[in-house]
Design a protein around this motif. Structure first.
Motif, PDB file in Angstrom:
ATOM      1  N   LEU A 195     -10.524  18.476 -10.686  1.00  0.00           N
ATOM      2  CA  LEU A 195      -9.679  18.311  -9.418  1.00  0.00           C
ATOM      3  C   LEU A 195      -8.478  18.404 -10.201  1.00  0.00           C
ATOM      4  O   LEU A 195      -8.255  17.345 -10.394  1.00  0.00           O
ATOM      5  CB  LEU A 195     -10.259  17.584  -8.422  1.00  0.00           C
ATOM      6  CG  LEU A 195     -11.756  17.234  -7.739  1.00  0.00           C
ATOM      7  CD1 LEU A 195     -11.801  16.521  -6.310  1.00  0.00           C
ATOM      8  CD2 LEU A 195     -11.494  18.351  -7.006  1.00  0.00           C
ATOM      9  N   ASN A 196      -7.425  19.128  -8.997  1.00  0.00           N
ATOM     10  CA  ASN A 196      -6.152  18.693 -10.090  1.00  0.00           C
ATOM     11  C   ASN A 196      -5.146  19.018  -8.747  1.00  0.00           C
ATOM     12  O   ASN A 196      -3.891  18.292  -9.601  1.00  0.00           O
ATOM     13  CB  ASN A 196      -5.414  21.076 -10.842  1.00  0.00           C
ATOM     14  CG  ASN A 196      -6.415  20.916 -11.297  1.00  0.00           C
ATOM     15  OD1 ASN A 196      -6.790  20.140 -12.329  1.00  0.00           O
ATOM     16  ND2 ASN A 196      -7.268  22.508 -11.917  1.00  0.00           N
ATOM     17  N   THR A 197      -5.814  19.119  -7.349  1.00  0.00           N
ATOM     18  CA  THR A 197      -4.669  18.241  -6.354  1.00  0.00           C
ATOM     19  C   THR A 197      -5.340  17.190  -5.684  1.00  0.00           C
ATOM     20  O   THR A 197      -7.047  17.584  -4.997  1.00  0.00           O
ATOM     21  CB  THR A 197      -4.305  19.655  -5.523  1.00  0.00           C
ATOM     22  OG1 THR A 197      -5.280  20.156  -5.147  1.00  0.00           O
ATOM     23  CG2 THR A 197      -3.775  20.425  -6.261  1.00  0.00           C
ATOM     24  N   PRO A 198      -4.789  16.744  -5.505  1.00  0.00           N
ATOM     25  CA  PRO A 198      -5.010  15.493  -4.155  1.00  0.00           C
ATOM     26  C   PRO A 198      -5.882  16.096  -2.628  1.00  0.00           C
ATOM     27  O   PRO A 198      -6.822  15.304  -2.255  1.00  0.00           O
ATOM     28  CB  PRO A 198      -3.823  14.216  -3.368  1.00  0.00           C
ATOM     29  CG  PRO A 198      -2.565  14.888  -4.595  1.00  0.00           C
ATOM     30  CD  PRO A 198      -3.173  16.597  -5.369  1.00  0.00           C
ATOM     31  N   GLN A 199      -5.881  17.146  -2.693  1.00  0.00           N
ATOM     32  CA  GLN A 199      -6.249  17.992  -1.559  1.00  0.00           C
ATOM     33  C   GLN A 199      -7.709  18.055  -1.596  1.00  0.00           C
ATOM     34  O   GLN A 199      -8.849  17.966  -0.725  1.00  0.00           O
ATOM     35  CB  GLN A 199      -5.288  19.411  -0.799  1.00  0.00           C
ATOM     36  CG  GLN A 199      -4.027  19.088  -0.414  1.00  0.00           C
ATOM     37  CD  GLN A 199      -2.427  18.701  -1.647  1.00  0.00           C
ATOM     38  OE1 GLN A 199      -3.173  18.847  -2.261  1.00  0.00           O
ATOM     39  NE2 GLN A 199      -1.945  17.820  -0.237  1.00  0.00           N
ATOM     40  N   THR A 248     -10.013   9.235 -12.032  1.00  0.00           N
ATOM     41  CA  THR A 248      -8.913   9.914 -12.439  1.00  0.00           C
ATOM     42  C   THR A 248      -8.059  10.040 -13.527  1.00  0.00           C
ATOM     43  O   THR A 248      -8.050   8.407 -14.347  1.00  0.00           O
ATOM     44  CB  THR A 248      -8.087   8.892 -11.237  1.00  0.00           C
ATOM     45  OG1 THR A 248      -8.298   8.767  -9.289  1.00  0.00           O
ATOM     46  CG2 THR A 248      -6.435   9.308 -11.353  1.00  0.00           C
ATOM     47  N   LEU A 249      -7.976  10.648 -14.074  1.00  0.00           N
ATOM     48  CA  LEU A 249      -7.648  10.868 -15.242  1.00  0.00           C
ATOM     49  C   LEU A 249      -6.696  11.044 -15.615  1.00  0.00           C
ATOM     50  O   LEU A 249      -5.630  10.760 -16.091  1.00  0.00           O
ATOM     51  CB  LEU A 249      -7.829  11.806 -16.147  1.00  0.00           C
ATOM     52  CG  LEU A 249      -9.769  12.666 -16.084  1.00  0.00           C
ATOM     53  CD1 LEU A 249     -10.466  13.982 -16.609  1.00  0.00           C
ATOM     54  CD2 LEU A 249     -10.023  11.308 -16.889  1.00  0.00           C
ATOM     55  N   VAL A 307     -11.785  14.480 -12.084  1.00  0.00           N
ATOM     56  CA  VAL A 307     -13.115  14.311 -12.052  1.00  0.00           C
ATOM     57  C   VAL A 307     -13.827  13.529 -11.262  1.00  0.00           C
ATOM     58  O   VAL A 307     -13.689  12.104 -11.127  1.00  0.00           O
ATOM     59  CB  VAL A 307     -13.346  13.932 -13.575  1.00  0.00           C
ATOM     60  CG1 VAL A 307     -14.979  14.311 -13.412  1.00  0.00           C
ATOM     61  CG2 VAL A 307     -12.781  14.933 -14.975  1.00  0.00           C
ATOM     62  N   VAL A 308     -14.515  14.146  -9.934  1.00  0.00           N
ATOM     63  CA  VAL A 308     -15.619  13.789  -9.128  1.00  0.00           C
ATOM     64  C   VAL A 308     -17.127  14.021  -9.804  1.00  0.00           C
ATOM     65  O   VAL A 308     -17.190  15.337  -9.223  1.00  0.00           O
ATOM     66  CB  VAL A 308     -14.977  14.425  -7.559  1.00  0.00           C
ATOM     67  CG1 VAL A 308     -16.340  13.637  -6.740  1.00  0.00           C
ATOM     68  CG2 VAL A 308     -13.914  13.729  -7.087  1.00  0.00           C
ATOM     69  N   VAL A 309     -17.566  13.671 -10.347  1.00  0.00           N
ATOM     70  CA  VAL A 309     -19.073  13.371  -9.291  1.00  0.00           C
ATOM     71  C   VAL A 309     -19.405  13.153  -8.589  1.00  0.00           C
ATOM     72  O   VAL A 309     -19.999  12.033  -8.088  1.00  0.00           O
ATOM     73  CB  VAL A 309     -19.896  12.209 -10.667  1.00  0.00           C
ATOM     74  CG1 VAL A 309     -21.558  12.807 -11.260  1.00  0.00           C
ATOM     75  CG2 VAL A 309     -18.571  12.939 -12.441  1.00  0.00           C
ATOM     76  N   PHE A 337     -14.071   4.433  -7.069  1.00  0.00           N
ATOM     77  CA  PHE A 337     -13.322   4.890  -7.185  1.00  0.00           C
ATOM     78  C   PHE A 337     -12.624   4.145  -8.687  1.00  0.00           C
ATOM     79  O   PHE A 337     -11.946   3.291  -8.381  1.00  0.00           O
ATOM     80  CB  PHE A 337     -12.047   5.052  -6.117  1.00  0.00           C
ATOM     81  CG  PHE A 337     -10.395   5.375  -6.962  1.00  0.00           C
ATOM     82  CD1 PHE A 337     -10.682   6.881  -6.820  1.00  0.00           C
ATOM     83  CD2 PHE A 337      -9.366   4.505  -6.875  1.00  0.00           C
ATOM     84  CE1 PHE A 337      -9.538   7.737  -6.888  1.00  0.00           C
ATOM     85  CE2 PHE A 337      -8.094   5.206  -7.683  1.00  0.00           C
ATOM     86  CZ  PHE A 337      -8.090   6.255  -7.595  1.00  0.00           C
ATOM     87  N   LEU A 338     -12.392   4.971  -9.586  1.00  0.00           N
ATOM     88  CA  LEU A 338     -12.392   4.509 -11.040  1.00  0.00           C
ATOM     89  C   LEU A 338     -10.524   5.076 -11.387  1.00  0.00           C
ATOM     90  O   LEU A 338     -10.477   5.762 -11.383  1.00  0.00           O
ATOM     91  CB  LEU A 338     -12.826   4.623 -12.478  1.00  0.00           C
ATOM     92  CG  LEU A 338     -14.307   4.147 -12.759  1.00  0.00           C
ATOM     93  CD1 LEU A 338     -15.231   4.355 -13.320  1.00  0.00           C
ATOM     94  CD2 LEU A 338     -14.014   2.758 -12.241  1.00  0.00           C
ATOM     95  N   GLY A 339      -9.842   4.669 -10.971  1.00  0.00           N
ATOM     96  CA  GLY A 339      -8.209   4.962 -10.611  1.00  0.00           C
ATOM     97  C   GLY A 339      -7.792   4.769 -12.433  1.00  0.00           C
ATOM     98  O   GLY A 339      -8.222   5.130 -13.709  1.00  0.00           O
TER      99      GLY A 339
END
Length: 424
Positions: free
Chosen positions: A62-66, A82-83, A89-91, A167-169
């Motif tokens: 994903l490239n946007t918070p939305q 969160t890269l 990347v969401v699994v 969530f890994l920041g």
């Protein structure tokens, strides 16, 4: 040997299958103020009526918070890596009908099955010490058990929160593996040590490792919360064995399999050993008064001392009743006392029976005491725990008494008890 709760499981019944138990080190059979709800000193993992396990499925970049919000709104379990500010990347995880999942952490929210708080060494005087800043994660780890024999249990770092997310920041240690799947470590990490030869008389401590969010095994980081992971250990797994230790940076848990628990002494057995010692009427060699170990209930509660309570000179092991002389220091009266039997100088402490059966590696008689706390159990159990380096703080390791978490003496971790009279 069967414990009272296990004896019921021997006969054919509709009781759920027990995968195993997690027992918190540092408690002598229960929490100081008693076990309450999901907060207790031991937690049984039982087969659920309906499987609640999850397994990885779809991966989204994903490239946007939305975009991230849209994926999380689906109501499925997911792990977000969160890269950068602009890329996550969401699994997604889907239902797994073949496994049961149990979550452990400091949070009291619903997803947590077993609430664990920081263990205070020696803190069993009935007052639960408040930790100002806990190092245990709110959603620390999860154990996933296969619903079919042999009921394999695997451990993973991090647990899903109330929104079913992990969530890994940006600052968390995370990476992409050669096969393309994402993985990472939690802030203070989840460490695991599997004993060699299982949890029995001949067992030896294994090597401490760190477990990743996806269940891979790594060597320890340079410091507990370093951003660089250790090296991947390919020939080791996250499968829990009888006697495996799980450290959450503030509390250490012992995993006992259902089969392993059948070989531990029972509460009845420990009570019989206590009565056997007391029936032999051990005497104080100086006062000649009869000594008696307090009841298991009083030992568990670490309650006030009794008149007949046995005391020991830890340096030599001579057991006495309490007497108020032989001090070597007026300020700290019990730190250094001279034994009237052999003149050896050392700590003088009351003896308490170890009441948590899961910590015993055999069913031997309580003949040895940990130094300096005075908890008593079998010789082989004392020797086993005195060789186990337990994580302490964020970078230290030291052996500790499993019944109260007190650090063992560096030069002498245990003492053989010498009773006056027919017991010896």
């Amino acid at each position: 040997m069967f414990s009272s709760s296990q004896e019921e499981h021997c006969a054919p019944s509709k009781d759920p299958v027990k995968y195993g138990e997690l027992v918190v080190l540092g408690y002598n059979g229960s929490l100081p103020n008693g076990d309450r709800g999901r907060r207790k000193s031991r937690f049984a993992l039982l087969k659920r009526t309906k499987a609640n396990g999850v397994k990885p499925s779809t991966v989204h970049i994903l490239n946007t918070p939305q975009d991230s919000k849209a994926v999380n709104c689906k109501g499925q379990h997911s792990i977000s890596y969160t890269l950068s500010r602009h890329q996550t990347v969401v699994v997604e995880y889907s239902h797994d009908k073949d496994t049961d999942m149990f979550q452990i952490g400091r949070s009291t929210e619903n997803p947590i099955d077993f609430v664990v708080t920081d263990t205070v060494a020696g803190g069993q005087d009935g007052e639960e010490t408040q930790i100002t800043q806990s190092t245990i994660s709110r959603f620390a780890c999860r154990v996933v058990c296969e619903r079919d024999p042999p009921y394999t249990a695997r451990i993973y770092a991090a647990g899903f929160d109330s929104s079913k997310n992990i969530f890994l920041g940006e600052k968390a240690a995370k990476w992409k593996n050669p096969d393309g799947h994402m993985d990472g470590l939690t802030t203070n990490g989840v460490l695991v040590m599997h004993p060699k030869e299982g949890f029995m008389e001949e067992s030896k401590p294994g090597v401490w490792r760190e477990i990743s969010v996806c269940g891979d095994v790594y060597t320890l980081r340079e410091t507990r919360s370093a951003q660089t992971p250790g090296k991947l250990v390919e020939n080791e797994s996250n499968i829990l064995q009888d006697g495996s230790l799980v450290d959450l940076c503030g509390a250490t848990l012992l995993w006992r399999t259902a089969e392993g628990l059948f070989h531990t002494p029972t509460q009845k057995h420990l009570e019989a050993l206590r009565q056997e010692i007391n029936a032999a009427r051990p005497q104080c060699p100086v006062g000649l008064n009869t000594l008696a170990f307090p009841s298991m209930q009083r030992s568990r509660a670490f309650s006030s001392l009794e008149d007949k309570q046995p005391w020991v000179y830890l340096a030599c092991g001579h057991v006495h009743g309490y007497h108020n002389w032989g001090h070597r220091s007026e300020r700290e009266p019990n730190t250094q006392r001279e034994c009237p039997m052999c003149r050896v100088v050392g700590p003088y402490v009351p003896l308490w029976l170890g009441c948590e059966p899961a910590f015993y590696v055999d069913t031997g008689a309580p003949t040895h005491a940990f130094v300096p706390c005075g908890h008593v159990c079998s010789e082989k159990s004392v020797k086993y725990w005195s060789e186990i380096p337990l994580p302490h703080g964020t970078h230290a390791f030291h052996a500790a008494c499993p019944f109260c978490a007190t650090q063992l003496g560096l030069s002498q971790g245990w003492s053989k008890l010498i009773f006056q009279g027919p017991v010896d």
